[in-house]
Design a protein around this motif. Sequence first.
Motif, PDB file in Angstrom:
ATOM      1  N   VAL A   1       0.817  -1.205   0.000  1.00  0.00           N
ATOM      2  CA  VAL A   1       0.000   0.000   0.000  1.00  0.00           C
ATOM      3  C   VAL A   1       0.856   1.262   0.000  1.00  0.00           C
ATOM      4  CG1 VAL A   1      -1.686   1.328   1.338  1.00  0.00           C
ATOM      5  CG2 VAL A   1      -1.964  -1.141   1.085  1.00  0.00           C
ATOM      6  N   LYS A   2       1.896   1.291   0.801  1.00  0.00           N
ATOM      7  CA  LYS A   2       2.684   2.516   0.938  1.00  0.00           C
ATOM      8  C   LYS A   2       3.333   2.917  -0.386  1.00  0.00           C
ATOM      9  CE  LYS A   2       3.536   1.621   5.831  1.00  0.00           C
ATOM     10  NZ  LYS A   2       4.544   1.283   6.860  1.00  0.00           N
ATOM     11  N   GLY A   3       3.914   1.955  -1.086  1.00  0.00           N
ATOM     12  CA  GLY A   3       4.499   2.245  -2.376  1.00  0.00           C
ATOM     13  C   GLY A   3       3.458   2.680  -3.392  1.00  0.00           C
ATOM     14  N   PHE A   4       2.271   2.080  -3.322  1.00  0.00           N
ATOM     15  CA  PHE A   4       1.179   2.435  -4.221  1.00  0.00           C
ATOM     16  C   PHE A   4       0.744   3.882  -3.993  1.00  0.00           C
ATOM     17  CE2 PHE A   4      -3.571   2.269  -4.917  1.00  0.00           C
ATOM     18  CZ  PHE A   4      -3.528   2.232  -6.305  1.00  0.00           C
ATOM     19  N   VAL A   5       0.599   4.275  -2.743  1.00  0.00           N
ATOM     20  CA  VAL A   5       0.189   5.645  -2.430  1.00  0.00           C
ATOM     21  C   VAL A   5       1.248   6.646  -2.881  1.00  0.00           C
ATOM     22  CG1 VAL A   5      -0.327   7.264  -0.556  1.00  0.00           C
ATOM     23  CG2 VAL A   5      -1.332   4.975  -0.546  1.00  0.00           C
ATOM     24  N   LEU A   6       2.507   6.340  -2.631  1.00  0.00           N
ATOM     25  CA  LEU A   6       3.571   7.247  -3.066  1.00  0.00           C
ATOM     26  C   LEU A   6       3.594   7.375  -4.593  1.00  0.00           C
ATOM     27  CD1 LEU A   6       6.394   6.188  -0.598  1.00  0.00           C
ATOM     28  CD2 LEU A   6       5.258   8.411  -0.677  1.00  0.00           C
ATOM     29  N   SER A   7       3.319   6.289  -5.283  1.00  0.00           N
ATOM     30  CA  SER A   7       3.282   6.346  -6.749  1.00  0.00           C
ATOM     31  C   SER A   7       2.086   7.168  -7.225  1.00  0.00           C
ATOM     32  CB  SER A   7       3.214   4.932  -7.333  1.00  0.00           C
ATOM     33  OG  SER A   7       4.427   4.241  -7.104  1.00  0.00           O
ATOM     34  N   MET A   8       0.947   7.082  -6.547  1.00  0.00           N
ATOM     35  CA  MET A   8      -0.200   7.915  -6.904  1.00  0.00           C
ATOM     36  C   MET A   8       0.118   9.393  -6.703  1.00  0.00           C
ATOM     37  SD  MET A   8      -3.770   6.053  -5.802  1.00  0.00           S
ATOM     38  CE  MET A   8      -3.405   6.012  -4.034  1.00  0.00           C
ATOM     39  N   ILE A   9       0.757   9.718  -5.576  1.00  0.00           N
ATOM     40  CA  ILE A   9       1.102  11.118  -5.308  1.00  0.00           C
ATOM     41  C   ILE A   9       2.089  11.631  -6.356  1.00  0.00           C
ATOM     42  CG2 ILE A   9       2.283  12.640  -3.683  1.00  0.00           C
ATOM     43  CD1 ILE A   9       1.070  10.924  -1.419  1.00  0.00           C
ATOM     44  N   GLU A  10       3.089  10.825  -6.674  1.00  0.00           N
ATOM     45  CA  GLU A  10       4.065  11.224  -7.694  1.00  0.00           C
ATOM     46  C   GLU A  10       3.382  11.467  -9.034  1.00  0.00           C
ATOM     47  OE1 GLU A  10       7.595   8.945 -10.063  1.00  0.00           O
ATOM     48  OE2 GLU A  10       7.666   8.844  -7.875  1.00  0.00           O
ATOM     49  N   THR A  11       2.463  10.567  -9.404  1.00  0.00           N
ATOM     50  CA  THR A  11       1.742  10.710 -10.667  1.00  0.00           C
ATOM     51  C   THR A  11       0.873  11.959 -10.659  1.00  0.00           C
ATOM     52  OG1 THR A  11       1.723   8.301 -10.936  1.00  0.00           O
ATOM     53  CG2 THR A  11       0.158   9.560 -12.266  1.00  0.00           C
ATOM     54  N   ALA A  12       0.212  12.227  -9.537  1.00  0.00           N
ATOM     55  CA  ALA A  12      -0.625  13.426  -9.427  1.00  0.00           C
ATOM     56  C   ALA A  12       0.196  14.692  -9.621  1.00  0.00           C
ATOM     57  CB  ALA A  12      -1.323  13.442  -8.069  1.00  0.00           C
ATOM     58  N   ILE A  13       1.388  14.717  -9.061  1.00  0.00           N
ATOM     59  CA  ILE A  13       2.269  15.884  -9.220  1.00  0.00           C
ATOM     60  C   ILE A  13       2.674  16.051 -10.689  1.00  0.00           C
ATOM     61  CG2 ILE A  13       4.553  16.803  -8.646  1.00  0.00           C
ATOM     62  CD1 ILE A  13       4.207  15.452  -5.882  1.00  0.00           C
ATOM     63  N   GLU A  14       2.972  14.917 -11.345  1.00  0.00           N
ATOM     64  CA  GLU A  14       3.422  14.974 -12.735  1.00  0.00           C
ATOM     65  C   GLU A  14       2.321  15.454 -13.680  1.00  0.00           C
ATOM     66  OE1 GLU A  14       4.743  11.051 -13.574  1.00  0.00           O
ATOM     67  OE2 GLU A  14       6.695  11.296 -12.584  1.00  0.00           O
ATOM     68  N   VAL A  15       1.113  14.861 -13.572  1.00  0.00           N
ATOM     69  CA  VAL A  15       0.061  15.162 -14.549  1.00  0.00           C
ATOM     70  C   VAL A  15      -0.537  16.553 -14.340  1.00  0.00           C
ATOM     71  CG1 VAL A  15      -0.492  12.716 -14.846  1.00  0.00           C
ATOM     72  CG2 VAL A  15      -1.824  14.093 -13.222  1.00  0.00           C
TER      73      VAL A  15
ATOM     74  N   ALA B   1      -6.893   7.676   1.631  1.00  0.00           N
ATOM     75  CA  ALA B   1      -7.279   6.441   0.955  1.00  0.00           C
ATOM     76  C   ALA B   1      -6.299   5.317   1.281  1.00  0.00           C
ATOM     77  CB  ALA B   1      -7.350   6.669  -0.546  1.00  0.00           C
ATOM     78  N   GLY B   2      -5.011   5.650   1.305  1.00  0.00           N
ATOM     79  CA  GLY B   2      -4.012   4.650   1.666  1.00  0.00           C
ATOM     80  C   GLY B   2      -4.165   4.165   3.096  1.00  0.00           C
ATOM     81  N   GLN B   3      -4.454   5.088   3.996  1.00  0.00           N
ATOM     82  CA  GLN B   3      -4.664   4.706   5.390  1.00  0.00           C
ATOM     83  C   GLN B   3      -5.877   3.791   5.530  1.00  0.00           C
ATOM     84  OE1 GLN B   3      -4.860   8.627   7.109  1.00  0.00           O
ATOM     85  NE2 GLN B   3      -2.663   8.700   7.545  1.00  0.00           N
ATOM     86  N   GLU B   4      -6.908   4.066   4.735  1.00  0.00           N
ATOM     87  CA  GLU B   4      -8.097   3.215   4.753  1.00  0.00           C
ATOM     88  C   GLU B   4      -7.768   1.815   4.248  1.00  0.00           C
ATOM     89  OE1 GLU B   4     -11.901   1.976   5.463  1.00  0.00           O
ATOM     90  OE2 GLU B   4     -10.956   3.869   6.075  1.00  0.00           O
ATOM     91  N   MET B   5      -6.924   1.726   3.228  1.00  0.00           N
ATOM     92  CA  MET B   5      -6.517   0.418   2.714  1.00  0.00           C
ATOM     93  C   MET B   5      -5.777  -0.396   3.771  1.00  0.00           C
ATOM     94  SD  MET B   5      -5.217   1.405  -1.123  1.00  0.00           S
ATOM     95  CE  MET B   5      -4.823  -0.273  -1.605  1.00  0.00           C
ATOM     96  N   LEU B   6      -5.071   0.292   4.656  1.00  0.00           N
ATOM     97  CA  LEU B   6      -4.323  -0.397   5.712  1.00  0.00           C
ATOM     98  C   LEU B   6      -5.205  -0.806   6.884  1.00  0.00           C
ATOM     99  CD1 LEU B   6      -1.140   1.858   5.703  1.00  0.00           C
ATOM    100  CD2 LEU B   6      -1.274  -0.521   4.934  1.00  0.00           C
ATOM    101  N   ARG B   7      -6.488  -0.453   6.812  1.00  0.00           N
ATOM    102  CA  ARG B   7      -7.411  -0.794   7.903  1.00  0.00           C
ATOM    103  C   ARG B   7      -8.517  -1.756   7.492  1.00  0.00           C
ATOM    104  NH1 ARG B   7      -6.996   4.963   9.066  1.00  0.00           N
ATOM    105  NH2 ARG B   7      -8.903   5.295   7.871  1.00  0.00           N
TER     106      ARG B   7
END
Length: 231
Positions: free
Chosen positions: A62-76, A92-98
């Motif tokens: 999850v953590k890597g997925f969230v960081l990749s989403m944030i990176e993509t959001a910054i890029e686009v 959303a990432g925190q929710e996935m961890l719960r």
Amino acid sequence: MSKHRWTVGFDADDTLWQNERFFHLTQARFAELLADYAAPEHLEQRLVAAEMRNVGHYGFGVKGFVLSMIETAIEVTDQKVPASVIAELIAAGQEMLRYEIELMPHAREAVEALAPRADLVLITKGDLIDQERKLAQSGLGEMFGTVEIVSQKTRDTYTRIFAKADTPRAMMVGNSLKSDVIPAIEAGAWGVHVPTYPVWHLEQADPPRGNPRFHEIPDLSHLPALFESLD
């Protein structure tokens, strides 16, 4: 060493319990949040590229997925992504961890059937804390003599794990051809594929059809009978 004892490895995510669908739900929310900046198809392509770049840095989970989403959001958004969107992605990432663990069909019965007859090993990739949480919630932990949480599943990974088990025969059961089945067969074990859908793009591979140690079953209810036929 027993002449007949088996070591049976089980993958965790999407083999014993649901996982990938939570990623898809979060990715759909990601597309909604960035709908003003990129079409869903383009956004998915950019996210996939980010995940492929980052998996070596962040690992799986999850953590890597969230960081990749944030990176993509910054890029686009050309670095104009609103802070509120970043906050929603983190939430959303925190929710996935719960989320509550939901076992795959027949998972408990299959593990219970093999536990008296084989040395069971849970072999899973991902974040240590998250995987430990899911195993504890699953109620299956007591049936596994060993738990291996690894960064990658390669031929060397399985060779090391099965050598420690010290049984003459080994089997790996999982939903990923790339991570669970093919490298286990390369290490000399039997590989049992239990298909689930959708398949994460980084886990896609062609089945090793024709290899006598490759087997595919529609779901885990068929595993005890397959094990019986090989034992």
